[in-house]
Design a protein around this motif. Structure first.
Motif, PDB file in Angstrom:
ATOM      1  N   GLN A 159       9.277   1.911   5.487  1.00  0.00           N
ATOM      2  CA  GLN A 159       9.421   1.256   6.690  1.00  0.00           C
ATOM      3  C   GLN A 159       8.755  -0.048   6.768  1.00  0.00           C
ATOM      4  O   GLN A 159       9.138  -0.923   7.543  1.00  0.00           O
ATOM      5  CB  GLN A 159       8.359   2.251   7.687  1.00  0.00           C
ATOM      6  N   ARG A 160       7.578  -0.323   6.068  1.00  0.00           N
ATOM      7  CA  ARG A 160       7.132  -1.800   6.087  1.00  0.00           C
ATOM      8  C   ARG A 160       8.044  -2.738   5.559  1.00  0.00           C
ATOM      9  O   ARG A 160       8.215  -3.643   5.981  1.00  0.00           O
ATOM     10  CB  ARG A 160       5.811  -1.656   4.982  1.00  0.00           C
ATOM     11  N   PHE A 180       7.656   3.916  13.949  1.00  0.00           N
ATOM     12  CA  PHE A 180       6.589   4.633  13.369  1.00  0.00           C
ATOM     13  C   PHE A 180       6.612   6.337  13.552  1.00  0.00           C
ATOM     14  O   PHE A 180       5.657   7.227  13.151  1.00  0.00           O
ATOM     15  CB  PHE A 180       5.211   4.164  13.620  1.00  0.00           C
ATOM     16  N   SER A 181       7.540   6.811  14.269  1.00  0.00           N
ATOM     17  CA  SER A 181       7.460   8.333  14.733  1.00  0.00           C
ATOM     18  C   SER A 181       7.471   9.208  13.945  1.00  0.00           C
ATOM     19  O   SER A 181       6.864  10.426  13.966  1.00  0.00           O
ATOM     20  CB  SER A 181       8.684   8.566  15.603  1.00  0.00           C
ATOM     21  N   ALA A 182       8.148   8.849  12.697  1.00  0.00           N
ATOM     22  CA  ALA A 182       8.121   9.923  11.367  1.00  0.00           C
ATOM     23  C   ALA A 182       6.660   9.816  10.480  1.00  0.00           C
ATOM     24  O   ALA A 182       6.724  10.509   9.564  1.00  0.00           O
ATOM     25  CB  ALA A 182       9.312   9.898  10.503  1.00  0.00           C
ATOM     26  N   THR A 190      -2.113   2.166  10.321  1.00  0.00           N
ATOM     27  CA  THR A 190      -2.127   1.019   9.297  1.00  0.00           C
ATOM     28  C   THR A 190      -0.922   0.065   9.721  1.00  0.00           C
ATOM     29  O   THR A 190      -1.054  -1.187   9.542  1.00  0.00           O
ATOM     30  CB  THR A 190      -1.969   1.483   7.941  1.00  0.00           C
ATOM     31  N   LEU A 191       0.279   0.497   9.679  1.00  0.00           N
ATOM     32  CA  LEU A 191       1.414  -0.069  10.042  1.00  0.00           C
ATOM     33  C   LEU A 191       1.227  -0.903  11.371  1.00  0.00           C
ATOM     34  O   LEU A 191       1.863  -2.178  11.632  1.00  0.00           O
ATOM     35  CB  LEU A 191       2.616   0.657  10.126  1.00  0.00           C
ATOM     36  N   GLN A 192       0.579  -0.238  12.255  1.00  0.00           N
ATOM     37  CA  GLN A 192       0.390  -0.909  13.756  1.00  0.00           C
ATOM     38  C   GLN A 192      -0.324  -2.433  13.501  1.00  0.00           C
ATOM     39  O   GLN A 192       0.004  -3.461  13.871  1.00  0.00           O
ATOM     40  CB  GLN A 192      -0.341  -0.041  14.475  1.00  0.00           C
ATOM     41  N   ASP A 193      -1.327  -2.054  12.623  1.00  0.00           N
ATOM     42  CA  ASP A 193      -2.369  -3.380  12.228  1.00  0.00           C
ATOM     43  C   ASP A 193      -1.306  -4.416  11.631  1.00  0.00           C
ATOM     44  O   ASP A 193      -1.413  -5.758  12.164  1.00  0.00           O
ATOM     45  CB  ASP A 193      -3.356  -2.925  11.170  1.00  0.00           C
ATOM     46  N   GLN A 194      -0.624  -3.994  10.649  1.00  0.00           N
ATOM     47  CA  GLN A 194       0.550  -5.128   9.926  1.00  0.00           C
ATOM     48  C   GLN A 194       1.583  -5.769  10.829  1.00  0.00           C
ATOM     49  O   GLN A 194       1.720  -6.739  10.749  1.00  0.00           O
ATOM     50  CB  GLN A 194       0.917  -4.457   8.679  1.00  0.00           C
TER      51      GLN A 194
END
Length: 276
Positions: A159-160, A180-182, A190-194
């Protein structure tokens, strides 16, 4: 006068005909300024995905209008003003991480000329060098896996990669459908931060679908609450919290007050839909 990044004026979408017709969106008005991060939240069937697809040019409104930086979604897509991140990454399995994220730049060389003809976007993009994709991958925590194939990556890494690929075209509008739902909670945060780091650097307008109240409050400048039967906007809530929004935000009472407010608006939307 500054043109909105996204503008819906009495936008309407109906599926089917006659007695079986279903109104997915009913006369929706929404204006999003450039560089804003806006989340759509609401129960299933409230029209979130339909609204996103109208902006992306994947659906055509049956009434009203949809504009992206003053032009139609089709024109905006042709000029590569719009990036799209779906729920699943949709990476090419035979290309490496680096190959996936650099491919759009190589096959869309005419987009810059189309962008020059759209309002002030040409002026803002004049002389703008393409982003360093290796640096974007490094910043997204993918610097050690750039030569791996998608099958060799975790779900979060895939996903990133999809997010970096979408940002790589430097779109003026980024559409994200529950990306990011899955993922598990730790990977999601972590992905929210990025995502927030990339958004803050690139100043892209983001329209983001989520079912998570916490995610909506943490990410957004504005949260748009939607209700079903028919799909419509019932509230627009500006989130007045300082940025950057790190993990300590969860400890603040103001953060939880916004969560409670949005949940209350969602419950009201459900009650009004049941009473209709």
């Amino acid at each position: 006068m500054k043109v909105s990044a996204i503008e819906l004026d009495s936008a309407r979408k109906v599926y089917g005909h006659g007695a079986s017709a279903m109104v997915a969106l009913s006369d929706v008005d929404l204006s999003i300024g450039p560089g804003r991060f806006v989340s759509l939240i609401g129960p299933s069937g409230c029209g979130k995905s339909t609204l996103l697809r109208l902006v992306a040019g994947l659906e055509t409104a049956d009434g009203g209008s949809v504009r992206v930086h003053g032009v139609t979604p089709d024109q905006a897509c042709a000029a590569k003003l719009i990036g799209f991140v779906p729920q699943t990454p949709a990476l090419l399995p035979w290309r490496s991480v680096l190959g996936n994220v650099t491919l759009p730049q190589r096959i869309n060389t005419a987009a810059a000329r189309r962008r020059e003809r759209i309002g002030d976007l040409g002026e803002r993009g004049a002389g703008k060098a393409p982003p360093d994709m290796l640096e974007l991958l490094r910043r997204a925590g993918l610097g050690e896996v750039v030569h791996r194939l998608p099958a060799q990556l975790s779900g979060g890494m895939q996903q990133r990669t999809a997010i970096v690929r979408a940002f790589g075209l430097q779109p003026d509008v980024m559409l994200m459908d529950e990306p990011f739902s899955a993922l598990d909670e730790f990977t999601r945060e972590t992905l929210q931060d990025q995502l927030l780091d990339l958004w803050d650097e690139l100043k892209t307008t983001v329209l983001f679908i989520t079912h998570s109240v916490q995610e909506a409050v943490r990410l957004s400048d504005t949260v748009v609450v939607m209700a079903p039967r028919p799909g419509r906007i019932v509230d627009v809530i500006d989130i007045d919290l300082p940025r950057p929004r790190n993990q300590r935000l969860f400890e603040q009472s103001s953060f939880h007050e916004y969560e409670d407010l949005i949940r209350d608006r969602l419950h009201r939307a459900w009650r009004s839909a049941d009473a209709a």
